[in-house]
Design a protein around this motif. Structure first.
Motif, mmCIF file in Angstrom:
data_model
loop_
_atom_site.group_PDB
_atom_site.id
_atom_site.type_symbol
_atom_site.label_atom_id
_atom_site.label_comp_id
_atom_site.label_asym_id
_atom_site.label_seq_id
_atom_site.Cartn_x
_atom_site.Cartn_y
_atom_site.Cartn_z
ATOM 1 N N GLN A 1 86.176 -14.878 31.255
ATOM 2 C CA GLN A 1 86.549 -13.406 31.718
ATOM 3 C C GLN A 1 85.141 -12.706 31.979
ATOM 4 N N PHE A 2 84.285 -13.033 31.282
ATOM 5 C CA PHE A 2 83.037 -12.314 31.294
ATOM 6 C C PHE A 2 81.863 -13.166 32.123
ATOM 7 N N ARG A 3 82.412 -14.058 32.719
ATOM 8 C CA ARG A 3 81.311 -14.804 33.310
ATOM 9 C C ARG A 3 80.487 -14.201 34.267
ATOM 10 N N HIS A 4 80.846 -13.028 34.733
ATOM 11 C CA HIS A 4 79.772 -12.410 35.729
ATOM 12 C C HIS A 4 78.668 -11.911 34.945
ATOM 13 N N VAL A 5 78.685 -11.723 33.385
ATOM 14 C CA VAL A 5 77.587 -11.161 32.622
ATOM 15 C C VAL A 5 77.099 -12.075 31.909
ATOM 16 N N ASP A 6 77.251 -13.422 32.011
ATOM 17 C CA ASP A 6 76.720 -14.310 31.294
ATOM 18 C C ASP A 6 75.561 -14.920 31.662
ATOM 19 N N HIS A 7 74.729 -14.090 32.006
ATOM 20 C CA HIS A 7 73.252 -14.295 32.478
ATOM 21 C C HIS A 7 72.266 -14.726 31.188
ATOM 22 N N GLY A 8 72.644 -14.058 30.068
ATOM 23 C CA GLY A 8 71.751 -14.238 29.035
ATOM 24 C C GLY A 8 72.245 -15.237 28.029
ATOM 25 N N GLY A 9 73.563 -15.748 28.407
ATOM 26 C CA GLY A 9 74.149 -16.908 27.428
ATOM 27 C C GLY A 9 75.159 -16.335 26.644
ATOM 28 N N ILE B 1 82.294 -23.350 12.628
ATOM 29 C CA ILE B 1 80.896 -22.857 12.783
ATOM 30 C C ILE B 1 80.067 -24.224 12.985
ATOM 31 N N ALA B 2 80.349 -25.154 12.118
ATOM 32 C CA ALA B 2 79.344 -26.346 12.073
ATOM 33 C C ALA B 2 79.728 -27.264 13.377
ATOM 34 N N ASP B 3 80.975 -27.303 13.558
ATOM 35 C CA ASP B 3 81.442 -27.952 14.901
ATOM 36 C C ASP B 3 80.918 -27.576 16.136
ATOM 37 N N LEU B 4 80.785 -26.258 16.275
ATOM 38 C CA LEU B 4 80.412 -25.361 17.413
ATOM 39 C C LEU B 4 79.011 -25.486 17.519
ATOM 40 N N ARG B 5 78.103 -25.586 16.656
ATOM 41 C CA ARG B 5 76.795 -25.863 16.696
ATOM 42 C C ARG B 5 76.489 -27.323 16.896
ATOM 43 N N GLU B 6 77.482 -28.324 16.487
ATOM 44 C CA GLU B 6 77.194 -29.783 16.958
ATOM 45 C C GLU B 6 77.496 -30.071 18.323
ATOM 46 N N TYR B 7 78.619 -29.195 18.803
ATOM 47 C CA TYR B 7 79.170 -29.759 20.058
ATOM 48 C C TYR B 7 79.054 -29.129 21.245
ATOM 49 N N PHE B 8 79.154 -27.956 20.950
ATOM 50 C CA PHE B 8 79.434 -26.673 22.099
ATOM 51 C C PHE B 8 77.990 -26.183 22.589
ATOM 52 N N PRO B 9 77.970 -25.827 24.069
ATOM 53 C CA PRO B 9 76.849 -25.500 24.690
ATOM 54 C C PRO B 9 76.446 -24.012 24.444
ATOM 55 N N PHE C 1 67.293 -17.151 17.313
ATOM 56 C CA PHE C 1 67.784 -17.140 18.721
ATOM 57 C C PHE C 1 66.765 -17.688 19.783
ATOM 58 N N ARG C 2 65.471 -17.331 19.553
ATOM 59 C CA ARG C 2 64.572 -18.136 20.450
ATOM 60 C C ARG C 2 64.405 -19.617 20.497
ATOM 61 N N GLU C 3 64.577 -19.941 19.153
ATOM 62 C CA GLU C 3 64.091 -21.467 18.925
ATOM 63 C C GLU C 3 65.515 -22.075 18.899
ATOM 64 N N GLN C 4 66.827 -22.008 19.001
ATOM 65 C CA GLN C 4 68.076 -22.574 18.923
ATOM 66 C C GLN C 4 68.329 -23.232 20.226
ATOM 67 N N VAL C 5 68.238 -24.387 20.251
ATOM 68 C CA VAL C 5 68.509 -25.360 21.471
ATOM 69 C C VAL C 5 70.157 -25.841 21.403
ATOM 70 N N PRO C 6 71.185 -25.203 22.084
ATOM 71 C CA PRO C 6 72.377 -25.836 22.088
ATOM 72 C C PRO C 6 72.456 -27.079 22.636
ATOM 73 N N PRO C 7 73.496 -28.006 22.105
ATOM 74 C CA PRO C 7 73.907 -29.438 22.713
ATOM 75 C C PRO C 7 74.373 -29.213 23.669
ATOM 76 N N HIS C 8 74.184 -30.276 24.542
ATOM 77 C CA HIS C 8 75.101 -30.256 25.967
ATOM 78 C C HIS C 8 75.792 -31.689 26.158
ATOM 79 N N GLY C 9 76.710 -31.745 26.913
ATOM 80 C CA GLY C 9 77.646 -32.999 27.045
ATOM 81 C C GLY C 9 77.972 -33.546 26.064
ATOM 82 N N ARG C 10 78.749 -32.876 24.912
ATOM 83 C CA ARG C 10 79.485 -33.481 23.844
ATOM 84 C C ARG C 10 80.801 -32.767 23.766
ATOM 85 N N LEU C 11 81.238 -31.953 24.443
ATOM 86 C CA LEU C 11 82.616 -31.416 24.712
ATOM 87 C C LEU C 11 83.864 -32.442 24.718
#
Length: 277
Positions: A43-51, A96-104, A248-258
């Motif tokens: 719904q808000f993909r048009h303001v998703d520039h900062g994540g 919360i643990a699952d989101l941190r481990e698998y979601f971008p 916020f600055r240091e956290q790197v979300p995982p990719h490719g695990r969805l």
């Protein structure tokens, strides 16, 4: 940037399952929560520039430590109703643990901070990006004083509008009954002690006090400071503020695990919308 108030999303999804749900059906709740995230992201993909940032409460927070009566009535009510709150909060922590481990996404949970603090600090720090806050909590109206900030309420399915200065001033004077914060004419324990009532504050007085506080006694001044600490989102302690910014600055979300996660949890319907996460 999209800032999601996660605890409210989780509990709201649980309540929306209807029929006076008292048992946590994990598979259904997981699907409902993740589908909500998918819908907001789309719904808000048009303001998703900062994540897309998922903002979570710490199990212990600085407001409760500073003011023991803070949200005390919520705990009392939960002890007397039939909902399995223990299982619900255990599942929330697992999600919360699952989101941190698998979601971008960046999933923010900072020791001592509420989601309110995280949302407020990131709104203030990331003002170069338009910001959408997803929460029904009207406390966030005060953040609309920053340019480019809007708030979407999952409860009303509409944008939350209000005057930031007026909204904050009303809470500073009248407190916040839902959070156990009394008005400035009432003592700390007023809302948690059976039989106690707040002294009413008139609109005329509220307006007068914006410019003239000559009739305030020491108790009123002290209670105003108490309310300011509890409801003004610029009053987050500096140490917590720094920890929020650093995480916020240091956290790197995982990719490719969805796909791995959706397969493991048998989320077949959501798998068809993988590209929307």
């Amino acid at each position: 940037m999209i800032l999601l108030d996660f605890s409210q999303t989780m509990i709201g999804s649980f309540m929306a399952m209807g029929k006076g749900s008292i048992v946590v059906e994990e598979d259904l709740l997981r699907h409902t929560v993740l589908n909500s995230i998918r819908q907001y992201k789309h719904q808000f993909r048009h303001v998703d520039h900062g994540g897309f940032v998922i903002c979570c409460d710490s199990p212990k927070n600085w407001r409760k430590q500073s003011f023991p009566e803070y949200k005390a009535n919520r705990k009392k009510r939960r002890e007397t109703d039939s909902t399995d709150w223990t299982s619900l909060f255990e599942f929330l922590h697992q999600m919360i643990a699952d989101l941190r481990e698998y979601f971008p996404y960046k999933v923010m949970r900072v020791e001592g901070a509420e989601a309110d603090d995280i949302i407020a600090v990131l709104t203030q720090e990331e003002m170069k990006n338009p910001t959408t806050i997803i929460s029904s909590d009207k406390d966030f109206i005060q953040l609309q004083k920053y340019e480019g900030v809007q708030q979407w309420s999952p409860l009303t399915k509409s944008f939350v509008k209000g005057n930031p200065e007026e909204s904050l001033w009303e809470k500073l004077i009248k407190g916040d009954v839902g959070d156990g914060v009394p008005n400035i004419l009432s003592s700390d324990d007023t809302l948690v002690t059976e039989g106690k009532r707040q002294r009413p504050v008139s609109k005329k007085k509220m307006e007068l006090w914006k410019t003239d506080r000559s009739d305030w006694n020491e108790d009123m001044k002290r209670n105003f400071n108490r309310n300011e600490m509890m409801v003004d989102l610029e009053k987050t302690p500096e140490s917590i503020r720094i920890n929020i910014i650093n995480q916020f600055r240091e956290q790197v979300p995982p990719h490719g695990r969805l796909l791995e996660y959706f397969t493991e949890k048998r989320l077949k319907n959501l798998m068809e919308h993988l590209d929307e996460f």
